[in-house]
Design an enzyme around this catalytic site. Structure first.
Site, PDB file in Angstrom:
ATOM      1  N   ASP A 297       0.822  -1.214   0.000  1.00  0.00           N
ATOM      2  CA  ASP A 297       0.000   0.000   0.000  1.00  0.00           C
ATOM      3  C   ASP A 297       0.859   1.268   0.000  1.00  0.00           C
ATOM      4  O   ASP A 297       2.002   1.264   0.447  1.00  0.00           O
ATOM      5  CB  ASP A 297      -0.926   0.003   1.233  1.00  0.00           C
ATOM      6  CG  ASP A 297      -0.147  -0.095   2.526  1.00  0.00           C
ATOM      7  OD1 ASP A 297       0.875  -0.824   2.559  1.00  0.00           O
ATOM      8  OD2 ASP A 297      -0.527   0.550   3.507  1.00  0.00           O
ATOM      9  N   GLU A 298       0.252   2.327  -0.501  1.00  0.00           N
ATOM     10  CA  GLU A 298       0.731   3.699  -0.294  1.00  0.00           C
ATOM     11  C   GLU A 298       2.198   3.923  -0.646  1.00  0.00           C
ATOM     12  O   GLU A 298       2.925   4.568   0.099  1.00  0.00           O
ATOM     13  CB  GLU A 298       0.478   4.116   1.165  1.00  0.00           C
ATOM     14  CG  GLU A 298      -0.998   4.140   1.508  1.00  0.00           C
ATOM     15  CD  GLU A 298      -1.279   4.593   2.931  1.00  0.00           C
ATOM     16  OE1 GLU A 298      -2.156   5.444   3.095  1.00  0.00           O
ATOM     17  OE2 GLU A 298      -0.627   4.083   3.871  1.00  0.00           O
ATOM     18  N   ASN A 299       2.613   3.408  -1.785  1.00  0.00           N
ATOM     19  CA  ASN A 299       3.930   3.756  -2.304  1.00  0.00           C
ATOM     20  C   ASN A 299       3.728   4.948  -3.222  1.00  0.00           C
ATOM     21  O   ASN A 299       3.112   4.820  -4.271  1.00  0.00           O
ATOM     22  CB  ASN A 299       4.500   2.555  -3.063  1.00  0.00           C
ATOM     23  CG  ASN A 299       5.706   2.929  -3.902  1.00  0.00           C
ATOM     24  OD1 ASN A 299       6.352   3.957  -3.658  1.00  0.00           O
ATOM     25  ND2 ASN A 299       5.999   2.102  -4.890  1.00  0.00           N
TER      26      ASN A 299
END
Ligand code: ACM
Length: 694
Positions: A297-299
């Site tokens: 997630d959330e790169n």
């Protein structure tokens, strides 16, 4: 409420019989066949809880094993030890008659689920405790029913995890998703790469022995443990000890704040994959479950786009953007896990047609569409969107969030790919002291959604059943109820918490990600001992008052002046008045406490607002009574304006806390005003600032 209506999650079928099975000191539990450790220890815990709740000194406090006497009170039989894996049989049947009860299951996992149901059936009358006679058949609707515990942002000691595993077992959840690494910390001991836990924490991590202890504890309760090692983003803690993994030169410092960070491992270096292969080899041996969660997630891709070497790698490999590069990274990770006989779980960002669907589970957190999209692409999926406990949303919202609702766009085969869901307990603002109250009882409602047939999941009676489950969860050592007054005592610096409790009972923490926004300076070291931390996720007192207001308003006749005739009207009128009077007077009682409790100054004006709006509620009731007696009112638009500004002011959070009873009092006031004044009401005011209210 009848005890059969207390069951949570609701079983598939419940058929009452006549009679009761009394619990006396001669109560015995007999295990047929050759019981394994899961059944033996589960039966012992069952008897201990039965004795604890009834206070009966059982002559046989341990289960009996073969050769069994004929007259065991509860006879337990199962066919085979369960394989603690996805899709294992958890079904069970219960038959309780006046003389004897039977619990049958295919596996010992079913036996454990059945024990929990029987304990929920325990009740009592003037002749003592008993189980009602009943036949129950039961099995889960979804095979993956999880709770994510984030032990990275705030470390949770073993006893916290254990008591929550007991809570999970009590409501038939079967997967602990153990979020072990994140920007803020790397919480698992690695013997292969020791600087991961040494440099990635300030000493709080789980040793491998402790990990095995938790896995064994969970196994005995029929709960799988799926570890998460979040990659390639959320990795600031990894690069402290191994900066060669990073995509940017650094230097790196321990990350103590929250929000999405730029740090991301370097997918362009072969050494990264050699490192991860050795790391996952170690973790694959430590964690027996088939599934390993790789995060994903959330790169934000910033460091990849800023690194010429990585840009070159992308061009050479025809990877046009960070998403394609992450998909490449995931394919490499997937190959590593496959070699280790493991399957991969990842957050919905990892969804990509180039990843092999058959061995990957997608966890939908950003939206529900990604779950359906995954299923259409052939991926298995689990739902967490709508199950985030850290967002402080109401139980009903979680409960009504069905993984398959609106999924009719999917074929029956695609629907089969949706395995269930997970409640998620992220811990940016959660300590070992507050975690239980943030998980329970809301997670129990999610547990029912995931276990029970969809048609059984109606809001009707849910509050009562949750209240009962909540009470019983306390016997497992969960602190969700008892820590509340303890935290209030600390805030007051005194045993005298009544006035503070009256206020905080009506408050909830701000919702969604508001706390991070309102308190951007928070770090993992910030104290979690303020009013916002003590306040209930769902203020039951405020909700009850709202119901009272609705009930009162519903008694009003089309000709409101006729309303005063009914007893129901009088009782509700009296109850509302008593409640408002208490709240109006509360500020005067709390003021002296605040004088010597500096932590409470942040909610001082909230307390004053409660007094003011409760006073307005009382004023309106007084006008209402006069109006019914045909007395003159002398109400004008200035009063209306005062009322509007007071409610607008009261609705504003202070100290990241909302006075959630504001809406119910406003609803009462508004409804009475409209009935008395009708067309004479001025248009709604736009005045909302606190200055105007004062
Ligand atoms: C997530 O909440 N970032 C999975």
């Amino acid at each position: 409420m009848k005890v059969l209506d207390h069951l949570l999650p609701k079983p598939v079928t419940v058929t009452p019989r006549s009679g009761v099975l009394r619990i006396t000191p001669t109560f015995t539990l007999g295990l047929k066949g050759d019981p394994g450790k899961r059944t033996l220890t589960g039966a012992s815990r069952f008897l201990a809880r039965l004795a604890g709740r009834t206070g009966i000194f059982l002559a046989n406090p341990k289960p009996l094993v073969a050769p069994l006497p004929n007259d065991c009170s509860l006879v337990v039989r199962y066919q085979r030890p369960g394989n603690l894996a996805l899709n294992e049989d958890e079904s069970y049947q219960i038959e309780i008659g006046s003389n004897q009860a039977f619990l049958h299951a295919e596996t010992d996992l079913g036996v454990l689920r059945g024990f929990e149901t029987i304990l929920q059936l325990l009740t009592a009358d003037e002749n003592g405790p008993f189980f009602p006679a009943v036949d129950i058949t039961d099995e889960p609707r979804f095979p993956w029913r999880g709770l994510l515990m984030d032990c990275a942002r705030h470390f949770q000691p073993l006893e916290v995890i254990k008591r929550n595993l007991d809570g999970m077992a009590a409501v038939k959840l079967n997967v602990l998703h153990w979020h072990l690494t994140d920007d803020q910390a790397f919480r698992v001991e690695s013997k292969v790469f020791p600087r991961l836990h040494q440099d990635g924490t300030d000493g709080e991590y789980y040793t491998q022995e402790q990990i095995r202890e938790i896995i064994a504890y969970a196994d005995l309760r029929g709960i799988r443990v799926v570890p998460e090692f979040d990659l390639p983003g959320h990795t600031s803690s990894w690069v402290l000890g191994y900066p060669e993994l990073a995509s940017a030169p650094g230097p790196y410092h321990p990350e103590t704040g929250f929000g999405v960070k730029d740090t991301v491992v370097n997918p362009a270096r072969e050494e990264t994959y050699a490192f991860l292969e050795a790391f996952f080899q170690e973790m694959a041996a430590l964690f027996p479950d088939t599934y390993i969660h790789i995060g994903g997630d959330e790169n934000n891709g910033k460091q990849w786009l800023a690194n010429p070497e990585i840009q070159g790698f992308m061009r050479a490999n025809n990877l046009s953007d960070p998403h394609s590069l992450q998909a490449y990274f995931n394919r490499r990770l997937h190959a590593i896990l496959t070699k280790l006989n493991k399957k991969m779980v990842g957050w919905d960002e990892i969804l990509d047609p180039d990843l092999p669907a058959s061995t990957i589970v997608i966890q939908a957190w950003r939206n529900k569409e990604s779950l359906w999209q995954a299923a259409k692409m052939g991926y298995k999926g689990i739902l967490s969107h709508g199950y985030y406990l850290d967002l402080m949303q109401p139980t009903a919202l979680h409960y009504q969030n069905d993984p398959l609702a609106e999924a009719d766009q999917l074929t029956a085969e695609e629907q089969q790919l949706i395995l269930g869901g997970e409640a998620a307990m992220w811990t940016e603002f959660i300590s070992p002291e507050t975690i239980d109250a943030r998980i329970w009882p809301r997670a129990a409602a999610i547990a029912e959604r995931l276990w029970s047939p969809a048609a059984h999941c109606t809001l009707e009676g849910l509050d009562d059943r949750l209240a009962m489950v909540s009470l019983r969860l306390e016997e497992l050592g969960l602190t969700h109820i008892k820590n509340y007054p303890m935290m209030l005592r600390r805030l007051c610096g005194s045993m005298e918490i009544d006035a503070l409790k009256t206020l905080v009972d009506l408050c909830e923490p701000v919702k969604n990600y508001e706390r991070t926004i309102q308190c951007p300076e928070a770090t993992i070291y910030s104290p979690l001992t303020r009013v916002v931390d003590a306040a209930p996720a769902e203020a039951q007192t405020a909700r009850k008052f709202h119901k009272l207001v609705r009930a009162f308003l519903s008694t009003l006749e089309p000709d409101p002046k006729a309303s005063a005739m009914s007893d129901k009207y009088e009782n509700l009128h009296r109850a509302i008045k008593a409640q408002l009077s208490l709240w109006q007077q509360n500020h005067a009682a709390l003021e002296p406490v605040i004088q010597s409790a500096p932590l409470l100054t942040e909610i001082q004006s909230l307390s004053a607002d409660l007094a003011r709006i409760a006073g307005l509620g009382l004023d309106l009731l007084t006008f209402w009574d006069k109006w019914q007696n045909n007395e003159p009112l002398n109400l004008d638009s200035a009063f209306y304006q005062k009322q509007k500004t007071a409610f607008a002011a009261a609705a504003k959070p202070r100290g990241q806390v909302e006075l959630v009873v504001t809406g119910a009092i406003a609803e009462l006031v508004e409804a009475l005003w409209q009935m008395m004044m009708g067309d004479q009401s001025p248009p709604p005011s736009n005045a909302t600032t606190e200055e105007e209210a004062i």
